[in-house]
Write a protein that holds these residues in place. Structure first.
Motif, PDB file in Angstrom:
ATOM      1  N   GLY A 111       0.796  -1.223   0.000  1.00  0.00           N
ATOM      2  CA  GLY A 111       0.000   0.000   0.000  1.00  0.00           C
ATOM      3  C   GLY A 111       0.827   1.270   0.000  1.00  0.00           C
ATOM      4  O   GLY A 111       0.282   2.369  -0.033  1.00  0.00           O
ATOM      5  N   THR A 112       2.149   1.136   0.007  1.00  0.00           N
ATOM      6  CA  THR A 112       3.035   2.298  -0.011  1.00  0.00           C
ATOM      7  C   THR A 112       2.832   3.088  -1.301  1.00  0.00           C
ATOM      8  O   THR A 112       2.634   2.516  -2.365  1.00  0.00           O
ATOM      9  CB  THR A 112       4.506   1.846   0.106  1.00  0.00           C
ATOM     10  OG1 THR A 112       4.687   1.240   1.384  1.00  0.00           O
ATOM     11  CG2 THR A 112       5.478   2.991  -0.042  1.00  0.00           C
ATOM     12  N   SER A 155       9.830   7.411   4.436  1.00  0.00           N
ATOM     13  CA  SER A 155       9.190   7.339   5.744  1.00  0.00           C
ATOM     14  C   SER A 155       9.165   5.882   6.171  1.00  0.00           C
ATOM     15  O   SER A 155       8.740   5.010   5.408  1.00  0.00           O
ATOM     16  CB  SER A 155       7.756   7.866   5.678  1.00  0.00           C
ATOM     17  OG  SER A 155       7.751   9.215   5.284  1.00  0.00           O
ATOM     18  N   PHE A 156       9.640   5.637   7.372  1.00  0.00           N
ATOM     19  CA  PHE A 156       9.663   4.286   7.934  1.00  0.00           C
ATOM     20  C   PHE A 156       8.703   4.202   9.113  1.00  0.00           C
ATOM     21  O   PHE A 156       8.484   5.193   9.816  1.00  0.00           O
ATOM     22  CB  PHE A 156      11.067   3.941   8.455  1.00  0.00           C
ATOM     23  CG  PHE A 156      12.056   3.589   7.408  1.00  0.00           C
ATOM     24  CD1 PHE A 156      12.317   2.263   7.086  1.00  0.00           C
ATOM     25  CD2 PHE A 156      12.765   4.581   6.734  1.00  0.00           C
ATOM     26  CE1 PHE A 156      13.254   1.927   6.122  1.00  0.00           C
ATOM     27  CE2 PHE A 156      13.707   4.250   5.772  1.00  0.00           C
ATOM     28  CZ  PHE A 156      13.945   2.921   5.462  1.00  0.00           C
ATOM     29  N   HIS A 157       8.181   3.007   9.327  1.00  0.00           N
ATOM     30  CA  HIS A 157       7.385   2.720  10.518  1.00  0.00           C
ATOM     31  C   HIS A 157       7.808   1.332  10.998  1.00  0.00           C
ATOM     32  O   HIS A 157       7.964   0.425  10.178  1.00  0.00           O
ATOM     33  CB  HIS A 157       5.893   2.741  10.183  1.00  0.00           C
ATOM     34  CG  HIS A 157       5.003   2.617  11.373  1.00  0.00           C
ATOM     35  ND1 HIS A 157       3.795   2.004  11.320  1.00  0.00           N
ATOM     36  CD2 HIS A 157       5.151   3.040  12.653  1.00  0.00           C
ATOM     37  CE1 HIS A 157       3.214   2.050  12.512  1.00  0.00           C
ATOM     38  NE2 HIS A 157       4.031   2.666  13.338  1.00  0.00           N
ATOM     39  N   LYS A 158       7.994   1.198  12.294  1.00  0.00           N
ATOM     40  CA  LYS A 158       8.371  -0.097  12.855  1.00  0.00           C
ATOM     41  C   LYS A 158       7.096  -0.917  13.037  1.00  0.00           C
ATOM     42  O   LYS A 158       6.245  -0.589  13.875  1.00  0.00           O
ATOM     43  CB  LYS A 158       9.117   0.064  14.174  1.00  0.00           C
ATOM     44  CG  LYS A 158       9.746  -1.219  14.656  1.00  0.00           C
ATOM     45  CD  LYS A 158      10.623  -0.969  15.860  1.00  0.00           C
ATOM     46  CE  LYS A 158      11.367  -2.228  16.244  1.00  0.00           C
ATOM     47  NZ  LYS A 158      12.230  -1.990  17.412  1.00  0.00           N
ATOM     48  N   ILE A 160       9.433   0.684   4.905  1.00  0.00           N
ATOM     49  CA  ILE A 160       9.146   1.937   4.211  1.00  0.00           C
ATOM     50  C   ILE A 160       7.645   2.002   3.980  1.00  0.00           C
ATOM     51  O   ILE A 160       7.050   1.076   3.414  1.00  0.00           O
ATOM     52  CB  ILE A 160       9.900   2.006   2.866  1.00  0.00           C
ATOM     53  CG1 ILE A 160      11.414   1.981   3.105  1.00  0.00           C
ATOM     54  CG2 ILE A 160       9.481   3.250   2.077  1.00  0.00           C
ATOM     55  CD1 ILE A 160      12.243   1.750   1.851  1.00  0.00           C
ATOM     56  N   VAL A 161       7.026   3.107   4.423  1.00  0.00           N
ATOM     57  CA  VAL A 161       5.585   3.273   4.265  1.00  0.00           C
ATOM     58  C   VAL A 161       5.242   4.408   3.302  1.00  0.00           C
ATOM     59  O   VAL A 161       4.085   4.586   2.938  1.00  0.00           O
ATOM     60  CB  VAL A 161       4.883   3.482   5.625  1.00  0.00           C
ATOM     61  CG1 VAL A 161       5.018   2.230   6.503  1.00  0.00           C
ATOM     62  CG2 VAL A 161       5.426   4.710   6.348  1.00  0.00           C
ATOM     63  N   ASN A 162       6.253   5.165   2.883  1.00  0.00           N
ATOM     64  CA  ASN A 162       6.053   6.248   1.917  1.00  0.00           C
ATOM     65  C   ASN A 162       7.412   6.626   1.339  1.00  0.00           C
ATOM     66  O   ASN A 162       8.420   6.586   2.033  1.00  0.00           O
ATOM     67  CB  ASN A 162       5.422   7.468   2.605  1.00  0.00           C
ATOM     68  CG  ASN A 162       5.064   8.559   1.621  1.00  0.00           C
ATOM     69  OD1 ASN A 162       4.281   8.345   0.709  1.00  0.00           O
ATOM     70  ND2 ASN A 162       5.638   9.725   1.804  1.00  0.00           N
ATOM     71  N   LYS A 163       7.397   6.983   0.060  1.00  0.00           N
ATOM     72  CA  LYS A 163       8.636   7.435  -0.583  1.00  0.00           C
ATOM     73  C   LYS A 163       8.326   8.704  -1.364  1.00  0.00           C
ATOM     74  O   LYS A 163       7.368   8.742  -2.136  1.00  0.00           O
ATOM     75  CB  LYS A 163       9.177   6.368  -1.539  1.00  0.00           C
ATOM     76  CG  LYS A 163      10.393   6.824  -2.348  1.00  0.00           C
ATOM     77  CD  LYS A 163      10.908   5.735  -3.273  1.00  0.00           C
ATOM     78  CE  LYS A 163      12.014   6.241  -4.173  1.00  0.00           C
ATOM     79  NZ  LYS A 163      12.590   5.172  -5.018  1.00  0.00           N
TER      80      LYS A 163
END
Length: 141
Positions: A52-53, A120-123, A130-133
């Motif tokens: 979904g990124t 953007s990273f999320h643990k 990576i959740v967004n670039k």
């Protein structure tokens, strides 16, 4: 004095956690993101991209938007930077971590482009994904 000491201890723990997070994110960028892009390995690259990124930005002053699936398909079906014979260089400029989120600023030189990436990273479940670039082509700057 006791309150001050406890605050320092908590801050040191937080700093240690941040150092571990930066280390894990650096590993993800170097061994999955850069390597996946360089080798054209969409499976390796996809392993650190949350489903979904979205990818947003501009390339040669043209708007750029892709879903993670379209992006990985493009990586899979293009000539990899490794096979192109052209120089490739990935550089981590900065990583900022706050709790379970982080932002990494990168410079990626490949083909005839010089990209500035913001990841953007999320643990999630113990793994930094990576959740967004966001990217922009800074070749002419």
């Amino acid at each position: 004095m006791l309150w001050s000491f406890q605050g320092i201890k908590a801050q040191n723990t937080s700093t240690m956690e941040n150092q571990e997070a930066v280390k894990a994110i650096t590993n993800a960028i170097e061994n999955y993101y850069f390597k996946g892009i360089y080798e054209g390995d969409e499976m390796l690259l996809g392993s650190i991209l949350q489903p979904g990124t979205f990818l947003f930005g501009d390339v040669k002053n043209q708007p750029y938007f892709k879903t993670v699936d379209l992006y990985l398909d493009g990586v899979k079906n293009r000539q990899s930077p490794k096979d192109s014979g052209k120089p490739f260089k990935g550089e981590i400029i900065d990583i900022r971590v706050v709790n379970s989120i982080a932002v990494a600023e990168l410079n990626v030189k490949m083909y005839d482009f010089n990209y500035r990436d913001f990841l953007s990273f999320h643990k999630i479940n113990g793994q930094w994904l990576i959740v967004n670039k966001m990217l922009t082509d800074v070749s002419n700057n």
